[in-house]
Each structure stands twice: as structure tokens, then as C-alpha cells.
Scaffold this active site. Sequence first.
Site, PDB file in Angstrom:
ATOM      1  N   PHE B 123       0.859  -1.185   0.000  1.00 47.81           N
ATOM      2  CA  PHE B 123       0.000   0.000   0.000  1.00 47.81           C
ATOM      3  C   PHE B 123       0.893   1.232   0.000  1.00 47.81           C
ATOM      4  CE2 PHE B 123      -4.585   0.882   1.261  1.00 47.81           C
ATOM      5  CZ  PHE B 123      -5.122  -0.133   0.494  1.00 47.81           C
ATOM      6  N   GLN B 236      -7.935  14.444   4.413  1.00 46.87           N
ATOM      7  CA  GLN B 236      -7.428  13.591   3.340  1.00 46.87           C
ATOM      8  C   GLN B 236      -8.422  13.432   2.190  1.00 46.87           C
ATOM      9  OE1 GLN B 236      -6.701   9.019   3.701  1.00 46.87           O
ATOM     10  NE2 GLN B 236      -4.694   9.977   3.568  1.00 46.87           N
ATOM     11  N   HIS B 238      -8.806  11.252  -0.913  1.00 45.46           N
ATOM     12  CA  HIS B 238      -8.252  10.016  -1.480  1.00 45.46           C
ATOM     13  C   HIS B 238      -8.102  10.226  -2.976  1.00 45.46           C
ATOM     14  CE1 HIS B 238      -7.775   5.817  -2.564  1.00 45.46           C
ATOM     15  NE2 HIS B 238      -7.772   5.473  -1.295  1.00 45.46           N
ATOM     16  N   LEU B 252     -15.400   5.078  -3.364  1.00 47.79           N
ATOM     17  CA  LEU B 252     -13.973   4.780  -3.308  1.00 47.79           C
ATOM     18  C   LEU B 252     -13.525   3.647  -4.228  1.00 47.79           C
ATOM     19  CD1 LEU B 252     -11.617   5.900  -1.544  1.00 47.79           C
ATOM     20  CD2 LEU B 252     -11.657   3.671  -0.455  1.00 47.79           C
ATOM     21  N   GLU B 255      -6.941   1.690  -2.818  1.00 47.66           N
ATOM     22  CA  GLU B 255      -5.521   1.803  -3.143  1.00 47.66           C
ATOM     23  C   GLU B 255      -4.933   0.432  -3.455  1.00 47.66           C
ATOM     24  OE1 GLU B 255      -3.709   4.736  -0.613  1.00 47.66           O
ATOM     25  OE2 GLU B 255      -1.929   3.496  -0.415  1.00 47.66           O
ATOM     26  N   ARG B 311      -0.984   9.468  -0.160  1.00 46.98           N
ATOM     27  CA  ARG B 311      -2.203   9.901  -0.850  1.00 46.98           C
ATOM     28  C   ARG B 311      -2.246  11.378  -1.201  1.00 46.98           C
ATOM     29  NH1 ARG B 311      -6.489   6.240   2.590  1.00 46.98           N
ATOM     30  NH2 ARG B 311      -5.861   4.310   1.556  1.00 46.98           N
ATOM     31  N   HIS B 377     -12.263  11.861   1.980  1.00 41.90           N
ATOM     32  CA  HIS B 377     -12.170  10.489   2.474  1.00 41.90           C
ATOM     33  C   HIS B 377     -11.975  10.361   3.973  1.00 41.90           C
ATOM     34  CE1 HIS B 377     -11.483   6.237   2.227  1.00 41.90           C
ATOM     35  NE2 HIS B 377     -10.248   6.328   2.682  1.00 41.90           N
ATOM     36  N   ARG B 412      -2.709  10.521   6.504  1.00 51.18           N
ATOM     37  CA  ARG B 412      -2.716   9.129   6.945  1.00 51.18           C
ATOM     38  C   ARG B 412      -2.268   8.203   5.819  1.00 51.18           C
ATOM     39  NH1 ARG B 412      -6.560   4.739   6.478  1.00 51.18           N
ATOM     40  NH2 ARG B 412      -7.981   6.082   5.343  1.00 51.18           N
TER      41      ARG B 412
HETATM   42  C1  LIG Z   1     -14.800   3.200   1.324  1.00 51.80           C
HETATM   43  C2  LIG Z   1     -13.769   3.258   2.400  1.00 51.80           C
HETATM   44  C3  LIG Z   1     -12.675   2.382   2.359  1.00 51.80           C
HETATM   45  C4  LIG Z   1     -11.708   2.413   3.355  1.00 51.80           C
HETATM   46  N1  LIG Z   1     -10.666   1.514   3.296  1.00 51.80           N
HETATM   47  C5  LIG Z   1      -9.759   1.495   4.320  1.00 51.80           C
HETATM   48  C6  LIG Z   1      -8.705   0.514   4.344  1.00 51.80           C
HETATM   49  O1  LIG Z   1      -8.591  -0.323   3.466  1.00 51.80           O
HETATM   50  N2  LIG Z   1      -7.848   0.529   5.369  1.00 51.80           N
HETATM   51  C7  LIG Z   1      -7.957   1.427   6.393  1.00 51.80           C
HETATM   52  O2  LIG Z   1      -7.147   1.356   7.315  1.00 51.80           O
HETATM   53  N3  LIG Z   1      -8.940   2.348   6.393  1.00 51.80           N
HETATM   54  C8  LIG Z   1      -9.839   2.404   5.387  1.00 51.80           C
HETATM   55  N4  LIG Z   1     -10.845   3.353   5.399  1.00 51.80           N
HETATM   56  C9  LIG Z   1     -10.971   4.225   6.548  1.00 51.80           C
HETATM   57  C10 LIG Z   1     -11.614   3.488   7.686  1.00 51.80           C
HETATM   58  O3  LIG Z   1     -12.527   2.554   7.195  1.00 51.80           O
HETATM   59  C11 LIG Z   1     -12.372   4.430   8.617  1.00 51.80           C
HETATM   60  O4  LIG Z   1     -11.570   5.496   8.942  1.00 51.80           O
HETATM   61  C12 LIG Z   1     -12.714   3.681   9.875  1.00 51.80           C
HETATM   62  O5  LIG Z   1     -13.478   2.548   9.569  1.00 51.80           O
HETATM   63  C13 LIG Z   1     -13.446   4.541  10.891  1.00 51.80           C
HETATM   64  O6  LIG Z   1     -13.799   3.715  11.977  1.00 51.80           O
HETATM   65  P1  LIG Z   1     -14.384   4.295  13.310  1.00 51.80           P
HETATM   66  O7  LIG Z   1     -14.543   3.143  14.229  1.00 51.80           O
HETATM   67  O8  LIG Z   1     -13.577   5.438  13.752  1.00 51.80           O
HETATM   68  O9  LIG Z   1     -15.785   4.855  12.900  1.00 51.80           O
HETATM   69  P2  LIG Z   1     -16.956   4.252  11.983  1.00 51.80           P
HETATM   70  O10 LIG Z   1     -16.724   2.867  11.572  1.00 51.80           O
HETATM   71  O11 LIG Z   1     -17.241   5.239  10.949  1.00 51.80           O
HETATM   72  O12 LIG Z   1     -18.145   4.263  12.981  1.00 51.80           O
HETATM   73  C14 LIG Z   1     -18.728   5.451  13.427  1.00 51.80           C
HETATM   74  C15 LIG Z   1     -19.848   5.067  14.337  1.00 51.80           C
HETATM   75  O13 LIG Z   1     -20.324   6.190  15.035  1.00 51.80           O
HETATM   76  C16 LIG Z   1     -21.720   6.213  15.017  1.00 51.80           C
HETATM   77  N5  LIG Z   1     -22.158   7.583  15.184  1.00 51.80           N
HETATM   78  C17 LIG Z   1     -21.763   8.682  14.497  1.00 51.80           C
HETATM   79  N6  LIG Z   1     -22.404   9.768  14.971  1.00 51.80           N
HETATM   80  C18 LIG Z   1     -23.207   9.347  15.987  1.00 51.80           C
HETATM   81  C19 LIG Z   1     -24.112   9.986  16.860  1.00 51.80           C
HETATM   82  N7  LIG Z   1     -24.336  11.295  16.784  1.00 51.80           N
HETATM   83  N8  LIG Z   1     -24.780   9.249  17.763  1.00 51.80           N
HETATM   84  C20 LIG Z   1     -24.574   7.901  17.848  1.00 51.80           C
HETATM   85  N9  LIG Z   1     -23.720   7.246  17.048  1.00 51.80           N
HETATM   86  C21 LIG Z   1     -23.045   7.965  16.128  1.00 51.80           C
HETATM   87  C22 LIG Z   1     -22.072   5.590  13.702  1.00 51.80           C
HETATM   88  O14 LIG Z   1     -23.382   5.108  13.722  1.00 51.80           O
HETATM   89  C23 LIG Z   1     -21.044   4.476  13.619  1.00 51.80           C
HETATM   90  O15 LIG Z   1     -21.495   3.370  14.349  1.00 51.80           O
HETATM   91  C24 LIG Z   1     -11.814   3.340   4.395  1.00 51.80           C
HETATM   92  C25 LIG Z   1     -12.904   4.204   4.450  1.00 51.80           C
HETATM   93  C26 LIG Z   1     -13.877   4.179   3.459  1.00 51.80           C
HETATM   94  C27 LIG Z   1     -15.027   5.126   3.527  1.00 51.80           C
END
Ligand SMILES: Cc1cc2nc3c(=O)[nH]c(=O)nc-3n(C[C@H](O)[C@H](O)[C@H](O)COP(=O)(O)OP(=O)(O)OC[C@H]3O[C@@H](n4cnc5c(N)ncnc54)[C@H](O)[C@@H]3O)c2cc1C
Lengths: 248, 599
Positions: B123, B236, B238, B252, B255, B311, B377, B412
Site C-alpha cells: 500500500f 485527506q 483520497h 472509493l 488503493e 495519498r 475520504h 494518513r
Molecule cells: C470506502 C472506504 C474504504 C476504506 N478503506 C480502508 C482501508 O482499506 N484501510 C484502512 O485502514 N482504512 C480504510 N478506510 C478508513 C476506515 O474505514 C475508517 O476510517 C474507519 O473505519 C473509521 O472507523 P471508526 O470506528 O472510527 O468509525 P466508523 O466505523 O465510521 O463508525 C462510526 C460510528 O459512530 C456512530 N455515530 C456517528 N455519529 C453518531 C451519533 N451522533 N450518535 C450515535 N452514534 C453515532 C455511527 O453510527 C457508527 O457506528 C476506508 C474508508 C472508506 C469510507
Amino acid sequence: MPTAIMRVFRGDAKGGGFQEYRVPAEEGMVVLDVIHEIQATQAPDLAVRWNCKAGKCGSCSAEVNGKPRLMCMTRMNIFPEGEPITVAPMRTFPLIRDLVTDVSFNFEMAKRVPAFRPRPRDPDGTYRMQQEDIDRPQEFHKCIECFLCQNVCHVIRDHEDNKRHFAGPRLFVRYAALEMHPLDTNDRRELLKEKMGLGFCNITKCCTEVCPEHIKITDNAIIPLKERVVDEYYDPVLWLVRKLTGRK
Amino acid sequence: MAETKYETHEYDVIVIGAGGAGLRAAIEASARGVKTALVCKSLLGKAHTVMAEGGIAAALGNVYPEDNWQVHFRDTLRGGKMLNNWRMAQLHAQEAPARVLELEEWGALFDRTQDGRILQRDFGGHRYARLAHVGDRTGLEMIRTLQQHAVHKGIDVFMECTIIRLLLDGGRIAGAFGYWRESGRFVTFKAKAVVLATGGIGKIWKFTSNSWEYTGDGVTMALDAGADLIDMECYQFHPTGMVWPPSVRGILVTEGVRGDGGTLKNSFGERFMFKYIPEFFRAETAETEEEADRWYTDKKNNRRTPDLLPRDEVARAINSEVKMVRGSPHGGVFLDIASRRDADYIKRRLPSMYHQFKELADVDITKEPMEVGPTAHYMNGGVRVDADTAATAVPGLFAAGEIAGGLHGANRLGGNSLSDLVVFGRRAGLYAAEYAQNLKGTLTVDAGWVEALAQEALEPFQRTGGENPYAIHRDLQETMQSLVGIIRTEGELKKALEELATLKERARRVRVDGNRQYNPSWHLTLDLHSLLTVSEVVTLAALERKESRGGHTRDDYPKPDPEWGRVNIAVRRRHGDITLTPDPLPEMPDELKKLLEER
Ligand SMILES: Cc1cc2nc3c(=O)[nH]c(=O)nc-3n(C[C@H](O)[C@H](O)[C@H](O)COP(=O)(O)OP(=O)(O)OC[C@H]3O[C@@H](n4cnc5c(N)ncnc54)[C@H](O)[C@@H]3O)c2cc1C
Ligand code: SF4
Ligand code: SF4
Ligand code: FES
């Protein structure tokens, strides 16, 4: 720009019906885009679930022209131009509002699945697994929990009562994933047979047909589970051998 | 505790957000024996984490035994243009391998090497093949594993429950207030500690890979409660989102396509990334196409392809190619794996990309190139936390995952988010539990305050103004896309602030029709506060940082400036107003500095 004619179900547990909306259709649109357009311009309180808009989260399940589908992966250009398209909520689950249903049944059933219980690590601290031994459980792990298979299965679609003792195809996929996991040591056969209603399934394959992840639910998950439960229920040695060697 | 008239639940720790970070935090807190709840806006298992594609970065050394935490640490800081919190980067690199193995122990099935261990892929910005993965659906595997583990541990889950405010008692956390989306009824949580794991802010831009959930609620709630934000200007973009058809723009393209051999080309078929190698990465980047191609199989004797620069570099390069009219027909560039790898390999390694392009764009990626362009992203910055404990400046408030700032600095590296989630999710859960266990005295939730919050939330139903929340959101996205995008200038940023002021005015006049039951226009109306707040914060911080670094590029200050490289811009709310201060970066110990000097 051509106009799409949408008949969208509006209503809640008390009742409702289809309402017609006309929306300008841009190139490449999917059904979910059109629903969003209706929301933004004509019916701000139209209730719909979605997250990824790319077929990855399984939130946007509905019945489009009577077929269970992910709205975000259903292109508008597959429908004949000028003809109305109906969008209805999944029928098997209680309606909350408009296109949103109460899918808590699936989460309740998931709580009842006996947990993954791994064998100890190899002496070098790793778990060695060959790719070919995990291909099958990986197929099951593709499940995005859209619950379209649950929606379409006649065992619960037509018989509300059965929900008490029928886990449904999604959960059978989950059981199969655990049963075929090379590291797992838990035994779920009695439960599957006695409480999860594996026997109710009469292999109609309707679930397989609607799975957006193309998981071969019936052939690869349900039938092998049925075989295991039947052959091995009274033959713990065979079960153990299959478990330990990871053979399907 | 005083009673409010709303449904009330009492916990030691509540975790807001059920992505990877929230789930891991809840699992840890609950394992420490405190009463724990998990609250999320969507159904369980639908958080952003489910969409992650390419993989999770951890120096397991399975493919390259030379890899270790020191190299991962170095790559993370270089990718972050040295704005990172060194301690977070150290903990992250050291603990990620154990967290990945733990996922495996909980049932995750990563793709395997020939000798049966976890396979790792290349990556951007990672020196060695480092990302554990499952095809291109790693996030699904991770969230499902954590979700099932949490469910079996009996953690209480409140799904489709949106939190709108954190409740405080004398400056300490006392709980949170929100509503059930299904019924529209209010709910109060009393809690000794809160872990915020609500993810990012990508919905302020028009072209974004993010879902409706990413409205910046958590960031705004933390700011309003008195926590600091850092590096908010370094967002960021992407480099590779879909650009055509219009309805999928922004979705998306992992990568992993480039990691597995795909390459970027302009309309002349030129592999243009060779023209954009910055001085900072020149020594470690291939200069010729031949060397770049050899690198995929022989990393010892060749340098990394510039297609896999971090990125920020790739996104800027694509932006320039498009500006100079060397782009693809729909305003992107070409990403070609079809001519470089056989169809079977592509379908096996990138099944969901294959599916996504086939279904949504009528493009067969095994036969033709994709059209791609930058898409909003990931929030590199976020809530400032203590590196070891994930504690924010507000006693009892912890933050982990995308919402937390520091680890990634100004940019990142791919794969470093999924590892961030489990490393710091675990730490946040652990220290929140410890805080709750040690908390002395009683906490009171002010019933009057809660009542005022409820009335404020219901106000839009009574208004006579005619503003539509969807229209305001759309206009906000246009503003941010055109004025606070990848390339910024002072004039445009100032203009954005004016437009944001107008949008705030309009938001006060939104009227919601219908009732409280599952009403998305009401939900969006309530989200407008956070959408507008985070937009303002990003714009103000972008105006403040007068240099270009990582995810922040200023046309009027195109170069990095060592002075600015020594500070984080911290954003706080004091007496209602937003203030910005340049805070010096924490001093890095000498032995870690040495790691950075090695090639
Ligand atoms: C398409 C895509 C592909 C990606 N691919 C990669 C990858 O290959 N490798 C990598 O390392 N990263 C990748 N990323 C980034 C990574 O997936 C995210 O940064 C990461 O999953 C975020 O996780 P999190 O646990 O912080 O939050 P999230 O998984 O986004 O969860 C947020 C949570 O908060 C809750 N929430 C939000 N606001 C409220 C509220 N007001 N009240 C109650 N609940 C709330 C939501 O319901 C959800 O449950 C990718 C991102 C995307 C969009
Ligand atoms: S094959 Fe079995 S589980 Fe699937 S739809 Fe038919 S009866 Fe239901
Ligand atoms: S098995 Fe297929 S149809 Fe059933 S829930 Fe999973 S993805 Fe959906
Ligand atoms: S929105 Fe995620 S599957 Fe449709």
C-alpha cells in the site's frame, strides 16, 4: 432528460399505500439515487435506510417491482423507460415506516448463535491455515447482512409463527461459517436441529437467488449443515474427525 | 442523580459509535468489569468500518521478515509529514500486530501466505507489504468479527439511536442525550465515562466516499464540551474515487488496485506520477517505469513505484493533470490494471472493485481502465487525546478511531486506520473503564438542561420558515467542494466563511414537516449543527496554516515551512467562540529521531 415514474410505499404499521412521484433521471442513476431525489425535493420525511451506496453494508434492501434487491445496486436503466417502478419495504419484517422495517429478529437470532471457540495456537504462536481450507468460510464471511434471503424465505415470509424457531438462511450461513472454520471447536448441532429449525428448510433455493453477494446459501451452507446434523448427530467420532481435519 | 422525564439508562461507560474503534472500546471496557453500553446511529454492523477495503497495517513481517515496528513507525511519520504525535505513532506500530492476531483469535479469516500465515499486501507509503487483508473487503471481516465478539460478551447495544449532546457536571462527563430514530423519542444516558468513536466529517463535501453518518457529530460534541481539536485543516482527499456516472461520483476505489499492480495514466497514456516525485521521497522512489515494475516482486533491489506515493501527493498530481487538460473524458485520470494483470488475478484480489465498476459504471476492469479522481475520504486530524490513555481534555471523555487526531499527522497512510481503530479503541475502553472505576462522588444530570435540549431539538417542527434541510446541506457541500477543497487560497477560504455564515442563518429557519417517527428530514436538520460547525473549523484552520503540508495545500503558500512544521493548530470553543492556537508538537525522544534518519 427522461422522467422516472416511481411508486413508493408510504405508511407505517397502521397502514399505507403507494404514492407516485416523477423524477428526472440522470445517466447512471440507481434506485436509491431516485429515492434520495424524492426525499430532497418532494417528500422530505420519506424514510429509507442506506450507508455505503456501493453494495457493501446491506442497509438499503427493498422490494423493487416485487423483487428483493439492494436499491443502491439497482440501476434505473434495467427497467423499461416510461413504465412505473414500484418500491416497497421488505415484507417479512414488521413495518416501521415507508421503506424501513424492523429487522431486530435477525439480531436476536444472532445473539443465540454459540460463540466461536478457537483451538489453542500452534507452538510458534501462530495459527497456520491453508488458503484452500478457508475459501469456503470466507465465502460465507462475504455476507453483508442485507437480510434479503431472510425476507424471501417462505418459512418465515408466510408464517410469522415460525420466527420463534427458525433461524433463517442468513443465520444458517453464519452457522456454516463457524462449523467450517478450521479453528473452531464448538458444537452447534443439537441446537441447529432442535431450536434453529434447520429441518424446516425444504431447499427451494429462493434465498440463494436473491443474495447480492452470490453466496451459494443452499448448496454450500444449508445442505452441508443438514448432512452434518443428520449423519453425525449420533456419531460424535465422525463429527470430531471432520472438525479437526477441517474437511467439509 | 436528578430525574428527567425521558427514558433514562445508567452505565459506567457508554461508547458512542459502533465501528471498529467503538466496538473494540466496548469489548475492552466490558472485559474490565464495568457496565458498558454501545450506541450507534445506524444498525449494528453498518458503520463506515464495514466499507474499508484494502487492509489493516501491521508489521507482522510475514511477507518481508525485515519489517518491524520501527519501520512502520518511520513510514507513518514520513507519510504524516512529521506532524504526527510521536507517541501515538509508536504505540500504534508496536501494538498493531497483536491486535491483528487477536482478531484472528476471535474468528477473522485473513487471506493466507503459502505457509499458512496471514498474507500482507503493498500500500502507499509503506516500505514493505504490510496490510493484512481479505480480498478487498477487509473492513467487513473486521467489523463482523468485532460485532459478533461484542454480542457474545453481552454488551447492551442501542442501535439507530443518535446522540446530540454530551452532558456535563462541573466540567466532568455525566452522560449523553439523544433520540431514537425509529420513534423520535428522547433518551438520556447517565454515565461516568464516555468514549467517542463516531468517525469523521466527510459529508461536508460534495464528492465523498463517506456515508450519511459522517456529519461530524462527535467532533462537534467534543468541541462543545470543551475538548481540543487538532490538525483539522489536514483533511485527506483520497486520490481514487469513481468519477462516472455522476450518481456514483466519489465512491472509493481502493488503493489496493495500485498495491496489486495498477497504474495511473493520463489521456496520452503517460504514467504521469514519475513527474510528481517530491524531493522528500525522491531517494526511496523509482525513477523509471522498469524499476517501478520490478519493485512489485523484488523490493530489495528496487525502489517503490510513484503510483504508491502517499495519498496527498497522488491526489495533487491527479488534480494537476486534470487542470492541464490531460485527464479522462469525465474529469478524472485513468487507473489501469487491465493491461497489467490477468483477469483471474484481478477478480480474485479485487472482487468488489470488479463488481462495483461492472454494476455501477458498465466498466469491466479486467478489460478497460477505470476513470478515477480525488474524493473526500478521511479526517487526519480530530479530537486531541492523550497518546497512552485516549483521554481528551474533558475529564471522563475519551476518543478513538477516525475521530481522534494525532496519530496520522498531516496525512494518513492507507491501512493505518483499521489498525488505529483496534489499537486505540482498546486503549480508550481500558482507560475509560479505569476512570469510571476510580471516580469518586456522585454525578448529577441537570434535568433543566436536558429539557432545554429537548425543546431545542423539537423547535424545527414549530417554525414557520421555509428552508429545506436537504437544500442547505447541498449548498454547504457545493461551498466546501469549490472553496475548501484540495487546493486552497486565502481569498477562497474567506469567501467560504461568508457563505457559511449565510448557511448558518438559513439553518435557523429550517422547518420540518411530518412527525417524529423515522423522519430523515428532522434527522438531517439536527445534523446541520455539526455539519456547519466542522465546516467552519476546517476553514478557519485552513486559513491559519500558511504553508502546504500533507492534506492541506495552499496555492498561496505552496511549500512546507519548517516553522509551521513544529506546531499543531489547536481549535477550542471558549464561551461560545471558536479560537485557534498554534501549539508546539510534543518533543520526540532521541532514539526515535534516529529511526527517522535511517533510509
Ligand atoms: C470506502 C472506504 C474504504 C476504506 N478503506 C480502508 C482501508 O482499506 N484501510 C484502512 O485502514 N482504512 C480504510 N478506510 C478508513 C476506515 O474505514 C475508517 O476510517 C474507519 O473505519 C473509521 O472507523 P471508526 O470506528 O472510527 O468509525 P466508523 O466505523 O465510521 O463508525 C462510526 C460510528 O459512530 C456512530 N455515530 C456517528 N455519529 C453518531 C451519533 N451522533 N450518535 C450515535 N452514534 C453515532 C455511527 O453510527 C457508527 O457506528 C476506508 C474508508 C472508506 C469510507
Ligand atoms: S432454501 Fe431453505 S432457507 Fe432458503 S429460501 Fe428455501 S426454505 Fe428458506
Ligand atoms: S446471505 Fe446474502 S442475502 Fe443473506 S443476508 Fe447475507 S448477503 Fe444478504
Ligand atoms: S447502501 Fe450499503 S448496500 Fe446499499
